[in-house]
Design a protein around this motif. Structure first.
Motif, PDB file in Angstrom:
ATOM      1  N   ALA A 215      -1.417  19.384  17.598  1.00 17.96           N
ATOM      2  CA  ALA A 215      -2.097  18.293  16.870  1.00 17.96           C
ATOM      3  C   ALA A 215      -1.595  18.202  15.435  1.00 17.96           C
ATOM      4  CB  ALA A 215      -3.610  18.527  16.901  1.00 17.96           C
ATOM      5  N   GLU A 216      -1.385  19.417  14.809  1.00 14.36           N
ATOM      6  CA  GLU A 216      -0.884  19.426  13.428  1.00 14.36           C
ATOM      7  C   GLU A 216       0.512  18.828  13.343  1.00 14.36           C
ATOM      8  OE1 GLU A 216      -1.149  23.363  11.842  1.00 14.36           O
ATOM      9  OE2 GLU A 216      -3.364  23.247  11.689  1.00 14.36           O
ATOM     10  N   ALA A 217       1.329  19.269  14.345  1.00 15.38           N
ATOM     11  CA  ALA A 217       2.709  18.765  14.360  1.00 15.38           C
ATOM     12  C   ALA A 217       2.735  17.247  14.499  1.00 15.38           C
ATOM     13  CB  ALA A 217       3.481  19.424  15.518  1.00 15.38           C
ATOM     14  N   LEU A 218       1.854  16.773  15.372  1.00 15.27           N
ATOM     15  CA  LEU A 218       1.781  15.331  15.594  1.00 15.27           C
ATOM     16  C   LEU A 218       1.373  14.592  14.315  1.00 15.27           C
ATOM     17  CD1 LEU A 218       2.171  13.523  18.121  1.00 15.27           C
ATOM     18  CD2 LEU A 218      -0.335  13.391  18.253  1.00 15.27           C
ATOM     19  N   ALA A 219       0.366  15.181  13.645  1.00 15.31           N
ATOM     20  CA  ALA A 219      -0.132  14.553  12.417  1.00 15.31           C
ATOM     21  C   ALA A 219       0.968  14.502  11.357  1.00 15.31           C
ATOM     22  CB  ALA A 219      -1.343  15.334  11.913  1.00 15.31           C
ATOM     23  N   LYS A 220       1.743  15.665  11.260  1.00 16.77           N
ATOM     24  CA  LYS A 220       2.830  15.707  10.287  1.00 16.77           C
ATOM     25  C   LYS A 220       3.877  14.641  10.567  1.00 16.77           C
ATOM     26  CE  LYS A 220       2.997  20.396   8.494  1.00 16.77           C
ATOM     27  NZ  LYS A 220       3.519  21.725   8.818  1.00 16.77           N
ATOM     28  N   ALA A 221       4.230  14.549  11.859  1.00 21.40           N
ATOM     29  CA  ALA A 221       5.255  13.581  12.266  1.00 21.40           C
ATOM     30  C   ALA A 221       4.821  12.148  11.926  1.00 21.40           C
ATOM     31  CB  ALA A 221       5.520  13.708  13.766  1.00 21.40           C
ATOM     32  N   GLN A 222       3.551  11.897  12.165  1.00 21.13           N
ATOM     33  CA  GLN A 222       3.027  10.557  11.880  1.00 21.13           C
ATOM     34  C   GLN A 222       3.078  10.281  10.370  1.00 21.13           C
ATOM     35  OE1 GLN A 222      -0.743  10.667  13.788  1.00 21.13           O
ATOM     36  NE2 GLN A 222      -0.003   9.652  15.665  1.00 21.13           N
ATOM     37  N   LEU A 223       2.716  11.369   9.618  1.00 23.98           N
ATOM     38  CA  LEU A 223       2.736  11.232   8.167  1.00 23.98           C
ATOM     39  C   LEU A 223       4.128  10.911   7.664  1.00 23.98           C
ATOM     40  CD1 LEU A 223       0.440  11.598   6.092  1.00 23.98           C
ATOM     41  CD2 LEU A 223       1.464  13.820   5.536  1.00 23.98           C
ATOM     42  N   LYS A 224       5.128  11.696   8.217  1.00 26.48           N
ATOM     43  CA  LYS A 224       6.526  11.502   7.840  1.00 26.48           C
ATOM     44  C   LYS A 224       6.978  10.070   8.128  1.00 26.48           C
ATOM     45  CE  LYS A 224       9.439  15.548   7.718  1.00 26.48           C
ATOM     46  NZ  LYS A 224      10.175  16.514   8.527  1.00 26.48           N
ATOM     47  N   ALA A 225       6.608   9.642   9.352  1.00 28.02           N
ATOM     48  CA  ALA A 225       7.009   8.298   9.784  1.00 28.02           C
ATOM     49  C   ALA A 225       6.426   7.228   8.845  1.00 28.02           C
ATOM     50  CB  ALA A 225       6.547   8.064  11.220  1.00 28.02           C
ATOM     51  N   ALA A 226       5.190   7.474   8.460  1.00 25.23           N
ATOM     52  CA  ALA A 226       4.527   6.519   7.566  1.00 25.23           C
ATOM     53  C   ALA A 226       5.191   6.486   6.194  1.00 25.23           C
ATOM     54  CB  ALA A 226       3.050   6.890   7.439  1.00 25.23           C
ATOM     55  N   GLN A 227       5.618   7.705   5.702  1.00 26.78           N
ATOM     56  CA  GLN A 227       6.232   7.784   4.372  1.00 26.78           C
ATOM     57  C   GLN A 227       7.585   7.074   4.335  1.00 26.78           C
ATOM     58  OE1 GLN A 227       6.147  11.933   3.652  1.00 26.78           O
ATOM     59  NE2 GLN A 227       4.255  11.848   2.434  1.00 26.78           N
ATOM     60  N   SER A 228       8.379   7.292   5.453  1.00 26.33           N
ATOM     61  CA  SER A 228       9.726   6.729   5.459  1.00 26.33           C
ATOM     62  C   SER A 228       9.723   5.197   5.574  1.00 26.33           C
ATOM     63  CB  SER A 228      10.539   7.354   6.608  1.00 26.33           C
ATOM     64  OG  SER A 228       9.948   6.970   7.836  1.00 26.33           O
ATOM     65  N   GLU A 229       8.667   4.644   6.058  1.00 22.71           N
ATOM     66  CA  GLU A 229       8.629   3.185   6.197  1.00 22.71           C
ATOM     67  C   GLU A 229       8.561   2.478   4.860  1.00 22.71           C
ATOM     68  OE1 GLU A 229       5.575   1.804   8.846  1.00 22.71           O
ATOM     69  OE2 GLU A 229       6.694   2.591  10.588  1.00 22.71           O
TER      70      GLU A 229
END
Lengths: 229, 105
Positions: A215-229
């Motif tokens: 779940a943490e990994a997923l949250a991080k990935a989502q965060l990263k994706a959101a930042q790069s946009e």
């Protein structure tokens, strides 16, 4: 007394199976030995009835024979009786074989005893009396009963030994071995169940940790994706 | 074929010899009785008749030598002075040991 368990047994399924087999064998052996004990005791009682009569028979015959001997000694004198006794031929032939009662070999005395006339006995007539003949006859009869008695008594002693040994085995199985097996099986079962529960809990913990990590990994990935946009 | 032998006092032995027992040993004391028993056992006599009085005196020796073999049979008989009631007592004790209760019939 706390129930004892066997030493040196590991709480594994293999050992559990082996132990169960051993317990089964012990129970089977116990019931067989019990039957053997009962059969032996029955045999013992049967022969007990015989021994009572046999001993009385032998003793009455023998005391009659002693009386006759005393009479002969009175009429002939001790020395003459002894001299006559020395020349008496052997009268009794005993063939001893054995039979088996529940695996105990007991003797059977097979007697050959011809009823003898005065001539057969082998002492001279000139210096012996009728009392001596009587005594000899009575001793022959007594001897027969005594040998019978001996056979029965020996049988009884042998049976008693075997009964005691069997009883001891039955008791040791019943009161020590079988309870010990059962206690050990119970304790192994409990240990195995405990291990199962432990494992179950451990799995749950691991699963929850894994899920948390994911779940943490997923949250991080989502965060990263959101930042790069 | 097996042999019969008698160990006892002089009258008993004389009597049994009259009755046709070939081997008789007259004993006067315990030491002689022990030797007689040993001798008969060495000769492999299968039936040994012994008087109760002598047997009582050398009981330990008898038990030690005999063990629990089928042969020889040792038969105890009363001597001239009569029975000492030992035989019946022994039986009663045996029954008690086996059955666990007193059962005198």
């Amino acid at each position: 007394m706390a129930e004892e368990i066997l030493d040196g047994i590991n709480p594994t399924r293999m050992e559990l199976l082996a132990l169960k087999d051993r317990e089964k064998l012990a129970v089977k052996g116990h019931s067989l030995l019990k039957q053997k004990r009962d059969a032996l005791i029955k045999e013992f009682f049967d022969i007990l009835d015989r021994v009572k009569g046999a001993r009385e028979n032998a003793e009455t015959n023998l005391s009659e024979a002693y009386e006759a001997l005393t009479e002969a000694q009175i009429t002939m004198g001790d020395l003459a009786v002894q001299k006559a006794a020395l020349s008496v031929k052997e009268s009794v032939k005993v063939d001893i074989s054995s039979r088996s009662i529940m695996g105990v070999s007991v003797p059977i005395a097979d007697m050959e005893m011809e009823s003898r006339t005065i001539v057969d006995r082998g002492y001279g007539f000139s210096d012996t009396s009728i009392q001596l003949d009587e005594a000899a006859k009575k001793f022959e009869t007594a001897l027969k009963y005594i040998i019978e008695l001996g056979e029965i008594e020996k049988t009884i002693y042998l049976l008693v030994d075997e009964i005691e040994a069997t009883k001891r085995r039955v008791n040791s199985l019943e009161h020590i071995m079988i309870p010990r097996f059962q206690a050990t099986i119970k304790s192994i079962n409990m240990k195995l169940e405990e291990m199962e529960r432990e494992n179950f809990v451990r799995m749950k913990m691991i699963r929850s940790t894994i899920e948390k990590n994911e779940a943490e990994a997923l949250a991080k990935a989502q965060l990263k994706a959101a930042q790069s946009e | 074929m097996s042999d019969v032998a008698i160990i006892g006092d002089i009258d008993t032995v004389t009597g049994f010899k009259l009755g046709g027992v070939k081997k008789g040993i007259i004993v006067n004391n315990d030491e002689e009785a022990k030797n007689a028993l040993d001798e008969l056992l060495n000769d492999e006599i299968s039936i040994i008749i012994i008087t109760q009085k002598i047997a009582d005196n050398i009981r330990e020796h008898i038990n030690k030598r005999l063990g629990s073999d089928v042969l020889p049979m040792v038969i105890e008989i009363p001597d001239k002075s009569g029975s000492s009631e030992g035989g019946a007592d022994q039986m009663a004790a045996l029954i008690k040991r086996v059955i666990g209760v007193e059962m005198v019939k």
